[in-house]
Design a protein around this motif. Sequence first.
Motif, PDB file in Angstrom:
ATOM      1  N   THR A  11       0.862  -1.189   0.000  1.00 24.01           N
ATOM      2  CA  THR A  11       0.000   0.000   0.000  1.00 24.01           C
ATOM      3  C   THR A  11       0.892   1.230   0.000  1.00 24.01           C
ATOM      4  N   PRO A  12       1.381   1.640  -1.168  1.00 21.57           N
ATOM      5  CA  PRO A  12       2.348   2.748  -1.237  1.00 21.57           C
ATOM      6  C   PRO A  12       1.810   4.016  -0.588  1.00 21.57           C
ATOM      7  N   GLU A  13       2.643   4.637   0.222  1.00 23.23           N
ATOM      8  CA  GLU A  13       2.305   5.885   0.864  1.00 23.23           C
ATOM      9  C   GLU A  13       3.438   6.867   0.638  1.00 23.23           C
ATOM     10  N   LEU A  14       3.122   8.129   0.768  1.00 24.98           N
ATOM     11  CA  LEU A  14       4.142   9.152   0.622  1.00 24.98           C
ATOM     12  C   LEU A  14       5.188   8.983   1.712  1.00 24.98           C
ATOM     13  N   GLN A  15       6.433   8.860   1.291  1.00 25.01           N
ATOM     14  CA  GLN A  15       7.501   8.606   2.250  1.00 25.01           C
ATOM     15  C   GLN A  15       8.786   9.240   1.733  1.00 25.01           C
ATOM     16  N   TYR A  16       9.274  10.227   2.447  1.00 27.17           N
ATOM     17  CA  TYR A  16      10.492  10.889   2.015  1.00 27.17           C
ATOM     18  C   TYR A  16      11.674   9.928   2.113  1.00 27.17           C
ATOM     19  N   PRO A  17      12.508   9.843   1.065  1.00 21.07           N
ATOM     20  CA  PRO A  17      13.732   9.043   1.182  1.00 21.07           C
ATOM     21  C   PRO A  17      14.687   9.692   2.167  1.00 21.07           C
ATOM     22  N   THR A  18      15.546   8.885   2.749  1.00 23.49           N
ATOM     23  CA  THR A  18      16.499   9.381   3.739  1.00 23.49           C
ATOM     24  C   THR A  18      17.889   9.496   3.121  1.00 23.49           C
ATOM     25  N   ILE A  19      18.803  10.026   3.904  1.00 22.86           N
ATOM     26  CA  ILE A  19      20.160  10.192   3.411  1.00 22.86           C
ATOM     27  C   ILE A  19      20.809   8.837   3.148  1.00 22.86           C
ATOM     28  N   ILE A  20      20.439   7.815   3.930  1.00 24.86           N
ATOM     29  CA  ILE A  20      20.966   6.466   3.688  1.00 24.86           C
ATOM     30  C   ILE A  20      20.448   5.936   2.356  1.00 24.86           C
ATOM     31  N   ASP A  21      19.189   6.195   2.046  1.00 26.10           N
ATOM     32  CA  ASP A  21      18.627   5.779   0.758  1.00 26.10           C
ATOM     33  C   ASP A  21      19.408   6.400  -0.399  1.00 26.10           C
ATOM     34  N   ALA A  22      19.755   7.670  -0.251  1.00 30.06           N
ATOM     35  CA  ALA A  22      20.482   8.365  -1.318  1.00 30.06           C
ATOM     36  C   ALA A  22      21.884   7.798  -1.496  1.00 30.06           C
ATOM     37  N   ILE A  23      22.560   7.515  -0.390  1.00 30.83           N
ATOM     38  CA  ILE A  23      23.916   6.968  -0.474  1.00 30.83           C
ATOM     39  C   ILE A  23      23.899   5.584  -1.116  1.00 30.83           C
ATOM     40  N   LYS A  24      22.911   4.762  -0.766  1.00 27.21           N
ATOM     41  CA  LYS A  24      22.789   3.441  -1.386  1.00 27.21           C
ATOM     42  C   LYS A  24      22.519   3.567  -2.881  1.00 27.21           C
ATOM     43  N   LYS A  25      21.713   4.574  -3.252  1.00 29.71           N
ATOM     44  CA  LYS A  25      21.432   4.806  -4.672  1.00 29.71           C
ATOM     45  C   LYS A  25      22.709   5.152  -5.428  1.00 29.71           C
ATOM     46  N   ALA A  26      23.648   5.829  -4.750  1.00 28.98           N
ATOM     47  CA  ALA A  26      24.912   6.224  -5.372  1.00 28.98           C
ATOM     48  C   ALA A  26      25.962   5.124  -5.290  1.00 28.98           C
ATOM     49  N   GLY A  27      25.569   3.918  -4.890  1.00 28.04           N
ATOM     50  CA  GLY A  27      26.498   2.788  -4.870  1.00 28.04           C
ATOM     51  C   GLY A  27      27.230   2.576  -3.574  1.00 28.04           C
ATOM     52  N   GLY A  28      26.935   3.386  -2.545  1.00 29.46           N
ATOM     53  CA  GLY A  28      27.596   3.239  -1.258  1.00 29.46           C
ATOM     54  C   GLY A  28      28.810   4.138  -1.118  1.00 29.46           C
ATOM     55  N   VAL A  29      29.297   4.252   0.102  1.00 33.81           N
ATOM     56  CA  VAL A  29      30.466   5.088   0.373  1.00 33.81           C
ATOM     57  C   VAL A  29      31.742   4.308   0.095  1.00 33.81           C
ATOM     58  N   THR A  30      32.799   5.029  -0.238  1.00 33.87           N
ATOM     59  CA  THR A  30      34.111   4.419  -0.385  1.00 33.87           C
ATOM     60  C   THR A  30      34.723   4.241   0.998  1.00 33.87           C
ATOM     61  N   ILE A  31      35.820   3.486   1.068  1.00 32.40           N
ATOM     62  CA  ILE A  31      36.449   3.273   2.373  1.00 32.40           C
ATOM     63  C   ILE A  31      37.282   4.466   2.793  1.00 32.40           C
TER      64      ILE A  31
END
Length: 489
Positions: free
Chosen positions: A149-169
Amino acid sequence: MTLGIANLSLYSILWVANTPDSLAQQPSVRSQPTATQSTRAENLVTSYILGPGDRLSVDIFDAPEYSVKETQVLINGTINLPVVGSIVVQGLTLEQARAEISAQYNSILKRPVVTLNLLDARPMRIEIAGEVFRPGFYSLSLYDPESRTPELQYPTIIDAIKKAGGVTIAADVRQVVLRRPQPSGSEQMINLNLWDFFENGNFSENISLRDGDTIYIPSTTDVNPAEVRQLSNTNLATELDNPVNVTIVGAVQRPGTYVLIGGSTRTELRLGGRPTVTSALGEAGGITAQANVHQVEIHRITRNNTEQIIPVNLWELLQTGDVNKDPLLQDGDTIIIPTVTAVNPGELSSLAKASFSNPSIQVTVVGEVGNQNSVALEVPIDTTLNQALLAAGGVNRRANQKFVELIRLNPDGTVSQRKIEVDYSQTLNEQTNPLLRENDIIVVQRSGVTRFSDWGLAISHPVNAIGNGLVIPTRIFLILDSLDIIDDD
């Protein structure tokens, strides 16, 4: 598609919208989750800021000719409605837009009752820069695609970082910066400590994003191998199967550039794990006996084009078994293995058994040795000249018992040659009993008496012969012939 809570009538929830407009435009970025999911979604709808791409429905009570089942906010931030025409809604909350629409119809209708619904929210456009796998611009949906049941949900900063492939070491997740544009044209700067989020579960650090946000993840100035390993085990890290290109130079068997994927690339069935210094050295054939394992260095270029130099002491790894002494690698790293000025015999035996050492080297003993004239040996990397002579059967009675010649093929393509006195009582010593290297050749010449006795013997095929017409491999023959070691008599 009309989506559940997103279709809530603003008319029916005006009590939520009675908060000050400034709070509606900028909801608290550090607020804790609300009690129920429905209340949380309701608050998101009322605080949502409209922009180009949003789909809306406008219903005017008892005036269907002015109502619109679906309209989209245009690129200029307006919507088109019957009779009143274009109305600017960009930058407004739903309640503010509803009030503006009602005001436009006041001259046409008596006390219009307007209901404004958000049918579908536009994708959120954000930018992420710094120490992530794929920096750049991203569009993030405000709906969870995995929800029934999709609801309006703001993505978080973790969602954005995962979208960018994750952080480097090389990322410093303690000092993440979020820049958020304000209606006034200025920017709000928000400092975040994502390490606190992962270590202590502080959810307030994983804030929800807004359209136009920019995330910057700086490079760390103090590399902590233990924390790097912890971070690599979170869902914030890059994928294990991402190829890691590294360059290895110095005291290894095969210096060069290598591509590492999830551990050893030489096995069909990968054992997993991120590439480390020792796994990279294994790909390069292992260290040589002359490697200075106390002062290995990783040279890393960060996203801001600065160089990090990370010291590595592999001897401590062998002594303590601390895996943090074997740092993880990232794409673009260069590993430098210096050479020692003098080999430490006490360390050499331990290094020879290490997983990152070459288990053996190839050397050749030619001439008057044992019962053969050419012996190819595969010996441990801590093998000395005397040990190789004995492994080849020792010098025979025809040999010059005092001296042998050591021929070395250097990494730069040159060939070195020197005479070494034979003394089996000598321990490891670079002058009298040197440590052998890959492809070394030991030449045992004939004695003077043997030369005299062999004088005049017919040699039917002098090519590829040494001494008394004995055949040796062509490769070895060519090297010795170029150094005038081959006897023509």
